[in-house]
Write an enzyme that holds these catalytic residues in place. Structure first.
Site, PDB file in Angstrom:
ATOM      1  N   SER A  42       0.900  -0.988   0.020  1.00 53.97           N
ATOM      2  CA  SER A  42       0.059  -0.087   0.025  1.00 53.97           C
ATOM      3  C   SER A  42       0.798   1.137   0.058  1.00 53.97           C
ATOM      4  O   SER A  42       2.021   1.159   0.522  1.00 53.97           O
ATOM      5  CB  SER A  42      -0.978   0.010   1.281  1.00 53.97           C
ATOM      6  N   ALA A  43       0.221   2.239  -0.399  1.00 53.30           N
ATOM      7  CA  ALA A  43       1.034   3.670  -0.397  1.00 53.30           C
ATOM      8  C   ALA A  43       1.238   4.259   1.148  1.00 53.30           C
ATOM      9  O   ALA A  43       0.459   3.560   1.964  1.00 53.30           O
ATOM     10  CB  ALA A  43       0.139   4.662  -1.056  1.00 53.30           C
TER      11      ALA A  43
END
Ligand code: SAH
Length: 209
Positions: A61-62
């Site tokens: 994920s970012a």
């Protein structure tokens, strides 16, 4: 080289800071070497605020998403946490910074991802994090009850077993939805029911199995 990783990481933390209330989350992000979790050919992008491929068709994920989830989870040192979807182990390491590595239990569907994550976590000193290969929809009953749990892949609904394994008063965070996904922030009530708040649209890889 390590100097430039450090300054890139500091800039990443400054970028996500406006979305985070708890400074401890920012300190955790500052402590975890994200570049060590991504494939070597992606290291130059390790501190950009975006998701990255980690193999097996999956993505890390970012950073802002990890930060937002960690902030919502609101864990304290010593809390026991269940993670569904170890992936490369980055998010587990951030959680370990917040609660202590021996309090983190993570379930990963992909055997190779689980093995690599375990090796990497050990190399980086997060050797207390426990990783199990399996279907996270079943949670990890052996170490229940958990103070908090979160899911890092989109699930059609909060998995019943995971809800079951969180203690009353505990927190659950998960991207929920099959098409459009919403980040659900839920608290388990004393009677076992769930009180949920929706925290906006998100995009996660789908739950497997
Ligand atoms: N937290 C991870 C994010 C990985 S992406 C990180 O920091 O890298 C989501 C992960 O969920 C993938 O690794 C995927 O294999 C895993 N996953 C998908 N379905 C699952 C399931 N049913 N049980 C456990 N893990 C699952």
């Amino acid at each position: 080289m390590s100097d430039s990783y450090e300054s890139a990481r500091r800039r990443m933390v400054e970028t996500v800071a406006p979305r985070v209330d708890d400074d401890r989350v920012l300190e955790a992000l500052e402590s975890v070497p994200r570049h060590a979790f991504v494939p070597p050919d992606r290291r130059d992008s390790a501190y950009a605020d975006c998701p990255l491929p980690i193999g097996d068709g999956q993505t890390i994920s970012a950073p802002h998403m990890v930060a937002v989830m960690a902030d919502l989870l609101a864990v304290e040192p010593g809390d026991t946490v269940l993670e569904i979807g170890t992936g490369c182990g980055y998010h587990a390491a951030v959680t370990a910074e917040l609660v202590g590595d021996e309090h983190v239990y993570s379930v990963e569907y992909g055997e190779t991802l689980a093995r690599r994550a375990r090796d990497r976590l050990t190399e980086l000193g997060y050797d207390g994090v426990s990783v199990r290969v399996g279907d996270g929809r079943e949670g990890w009953a052996e170490h229940a009850p958990y103070d908090a749990a979160y899911v890092t892949c989109a699930t059609p609904a909060l998995p019943a077993a995971v809800v079951e394994q969180v203690r009353p008063g505990g927190q659950l965070i998960a991207p929920v939805g099959t098409g459009q996904q919403t980040l659900v922030d839920a608290t388990k009530q004393a009677d076992g029911s769930i009180e949920r708040t929706e925290r906006g649209g998100v995009r996660f890889v789908r739950l497997r199995g």
